[in-house]
Write a protein that holds these residues in place. Structure first.
Motif, short mmCIF file in Angstrom:
data_model
loop_
_atom_site.label_atom_id
_atom_site.label_comp_id
_atom_site.label_asym_id
_atom_site.label_seq_id
_atom_site.Cartn_x
_atom_site.Cartn_y
_atom_site.Cartn_z
N ARG A 18 11.64 -16.74 -2.33
CA ARG A 18 10.50 -16.45 -1.49
C ARG A 18 9.57 -15.42 -2.14
O ARG A 18 8.54 -15.08 -1.58
N ARG A 19 9.96 -14.93 -3.31
CA ARG A 19 9.14 -13.96 -4.02
C ARG A 19 9.09 -14.35 -5.48
O ARG A 19 10.12 -14.63 -6.10
N GLU A 20 7.89 -14.38 -6.02
CA GLU A 20 7.69 -14.70 -7.43
C GLU A 20 7.32 -13.41 -8.17
O GLU A 20 6.47 -12.65 -7.73
N LEU A 21 7.99 -13.19 -9.31
CA LEU A 21 7.69 -12.04 -10.16
C LEU A 21 7.13 -12.55 -11.49
O LEU A 21 7.69 -13.46 -12.10
N ARG A 22 6.04 -11.93 -11.93
CA ARG A 22 5.42 -12.32 -13.19
C ARG A 22 5.17 -11.07 -14.02
O ARG A 22 4.73 -10.04 -13.51
N ALA A 23 5.42 -11.18 -15.33
CA ALA A 23 5.05 -10.12 -16.27
C ALA A 23 3.68 -10.48 -16.82
O ALA A 23 3.49 -11.56 -17.38
N VAL A 24 2.71 -9.57 -16.65
CA VAL A 24 1.34 -9.84 -17.09
C VAL A 24 0.82 -8.65 -17.89
O VAL A 24 1.31 -7.52 -17.77
N ARG A 25 -0.17 -8.91 -18.72
CA ARG A 25 -0.81 -7.86 -19.53
C ARG A 25 -2.21 -7.63 -18.99
O ARG A 25 -2.99 -8.57 -18.83
N ASP A 26 -2.54 -6.34 -18.72
CA ASP A 26 -3.88 -6.07 -18.19
C ASP A 26 -4.89 -5.96 -19.33
O ASP A 26 -4.55 -6.14 -20.52
N ALA A 27 -6.14 -5.66 -18.99
CA ALA A 27 -7.21 -5.64 -19.98
C ALA A 27 -7.02 -4.55 -21.03
O ALA A 27 -7.56 -4.64 -22.13
N GLU A 28 -6.24 -3.52 -20.69
CA GLU A 28 -5.96 -2.44 -21.65
C GLU A 28 -4.70 -2.68 -22.45
O GLU A 28 -4.27 -1.82 -23.23
N ARG A 63 -1.65 -3.11 -21.16
CA ARG A 63 -0.49 -2.50 -20.53
C ARG A 63 0.27 -3.54 -19.71
O ARG A 63 -0.31 -4.46 -19.14
N LEU A 64 1.57 -3.35 -19.63
CA LEU A 64 2.44 -4.29 -18.96
C LEU A 64 2.45 -4.02 -17.46
O LEU A 64 2.70 -2.90 -17.02
N LEU A 65 2.20 -5.07 -16.69
CA LEU A 65 2.24 -5.01 -15.23
C LEU A 65 3.25 -6.03 -14.73
O LEU A 65 3.51 -7.06 -15.37
N LEU A 66 3.79 -5.75 -13.58
CA LEU A 66 4.65 -6.68 -12.87
C LEU A 66 3.90 -7.13 -11.64
O LEU A 66 3.45 -6.29 -10.85
N ARG A 67 3.73 -8.43 -11.47
CA ARG A 67 3.02 -8.96 -10.31
C ARG A 67 4.02 -9.60 -9.35
O ARG A 67 4.77 -10.51 -9.73
N SER A 68 4.01 -9.13 -8.11
CA SER A 68 4.92 -9.64 -7.09
C SER A 68 4.11 -10.42 -6.05
O SER A 68 3.10 -9.91 -5.55
N THR A 69 4.55 -11.65 -5.74
CA THR A 69 3.82 -12.51 -4.82
C THR A 69 4.79 -13.23 -3.91
O THR A 69 5.78 -13.81 -4.38
N THR A 70 4.52 -13.21 -2.62
CA THR A 70 5.29 -14.02 -1.68
C THR A 70 4.93 -15.48 -1.89
O THR A 70 3.75 -15.84 -1.97
N PRO A 86 12.74 -3.44 -3.76
CA PRO A 86 11.76 -3.57 -2.67
C PRO A 86 10.33 -3.60 -3.20
O PRO A 86 9.57 -2.61 -3.09
N LEU A 87 9.94 -4.72 -3.75
CA LEU A 87 8.63 -4.86 -4.36
C LEU A 87 7.70 -5.60 -3.42
O LEU A 87 7.82 -6.81 -3.22
N ASP A 88 6.76 -4.88 -2.82
CA ASP A 88 5.75 -5.51 -1.98
C ASP A 88 4.81 -6.33 -2.84
O ASP A 88 4.72 -6.15 -4.06
N ASP A 89 4.08 -7.24 -2.20
CA ASP A 89 3.10 -8.03 -2.92
C ASP A 89 2.08 -7.12 -3.59
O ASP A 89 1.64 -6.11 -3.03
N GLY A 90 1.70 -7.50 -4.80
CA GLY A 90 0.72 -6.73 -5.55
C GLY A 90 1.19 -6.49 -6.97
O GLY A 90 2.16 -7.11 -7.44
N GLU A 91 0.52 -5.59 -7.67
CA GLU A 91 0.84 -5.30 -9.07
C GLU A 91 1.50 -3.94 -9.19
O GLU A 91 1.16 -2.99 -8.47
N ALA A 137 10.96 2.37 -14.99
CA ALA A 137 10.60 2.58 -13.59
C ALA A 137 9.35 1.78 -13.29
O ALA A 137 8.60 1.38 -14.19
N LEU A 138 9.11 1.56 -12.02
CA LEU A 138 7.93 0.84 -11.55
C LEU A 138 7.15 1.74 -10.60
O LEU A 138 7.73 2.54 -9.88
N ARG A 139 5.83 1.57 -10.61
CA ARG A 139 4.98 2.31 -9.69
C ARG A 139 3.82 1.42 -9.29
O ARG A 139 3.25 0.72 -10.12
N ARG A 140 3.50 1.46 -8.02
CA ARG A 140 2.38 0.65 -7.53
C ARG A 140 1.14 0.90 -8.39
O ARG A 140 0.76 2.04 -8.64
#
Length: 270
Positions: free
Chosen positions: A102-112, A114-121, A61-66, A29-32
């Protein structure tokens, strides 16, 4: 409930691939990012093969952000997915650029970790992978790259590299070549020097790729994630006669990592 992935990638079809080993049964699952409690967005149609998961993200429906990537166990409890993968796979990035989107998705690792998904128009542009600066005695700048996020170009018509004098009215065009989604071309610098405006200490010329059919894409180098290229990459220039005034012209990256040309009076700021 600790879940750790040693491989995290998003392919050109926006499918998230995780290698989670023996994490047992569960769902994704994903959560803002930054939210807590509810607001879960379940990832449907996850396919598991051994210790690997493939989760299609297209259409979510992934809005821009992480977004936090969460593991949901059989009792509905959630936990973040940790990862040891930095998420930088340049070969995957090259394939990702070649799809219209029109939307780019990136898998990124935060400072802790943890896996984040970054969504960008995103908007289509011309990704530059090579710049040939002028060498002594030459008066051209060569460029090559690939169409990024753009539809496949029309075949009718001739592509061109277009240089536009920022804030002024100068325009210089030169033929370009398209091979599938790859492009190349050379910008002549003599016309830029001839249009030098000495009342402007810096004459900047922004570079565009005009496709058959008339659409134009800004030249930029974004795929490698190298920030602040303006300070980190300095190209040599060449001195040309600009209507009797020696003019130095060189390529440079802007603060937005877009490719432009700079013309200054020789002996002035460089």
């Amino acid at each position: 409930m600790d879940v750790q992935a040693d491989l995290t990638r998003i392919d050109a079809a926006d499918v998230l691939e995780l290698r989670v080993g023996d994490a047992g049964g569960g769902a994704l699952a994903l959560r803002r990012h930054g939210q807590s409690g509810g607001g879960l967005l379940t990832v449907e149609r996850v396919v598991r093969a051994g210790g690997s998961l493939r989760a299609p993200l297209e259409g979510l429906p992934l809005d821009d952000g992480e977004w936090d990537v969460l593991w949901v166990d059989g009792d509905g409890r959630t936990a973040p997915v940790d990862t040891t993968d930095p998420g930088v796979h340049l070969s995957d990035r090259a394939a990702y650029l070649r799809r219209p989107r029109r939307r780019e998705l990136r898998a990124v690792r935060d400072a802790e970790g943890r896996l984040l998904l970054r969504s960008t128009t995103v908007e289509p542009y011309a990704e530059v992978d090579w710049v040939e600066p002028p060498s002594p005695g030459t008066d051209t700048v060569g460029v090559r790259g690939v169409l990024a996020y753009a539809p496949d170009p029309d075949r009718a018509g001739a592509p061109a590299v277009v240089a536009r004098q920022r804030g002024l009215d100068g325009v210089v065009e030169a033929p370009a070549r398209l091979d599938g989604r790859a492009f190349s071309g050379s910008v002549p610098l003599e016309p830029l020097a001839a249009r030098f405006r000495p009342e402007c200490p810096h004459n900047e010329w922004d570079l565009w790729l005009r496709l058959p059919g008339g659409a134009e894409l800004r030249l930029a180098a974004l795929a490698d994630d190298i920030a602040d290229k303006k300070r980190k990459i300095v190209f040599p220039g060449t001195v040309l006669e600009g209507g009797g005034t020696p003019v130095r012209v060189r390529p440079y990256y802007t603060v937005a990592n877009e490719l432009s040309l700079l013309a200054v009076a020789d002996g002035g700021a460089r």
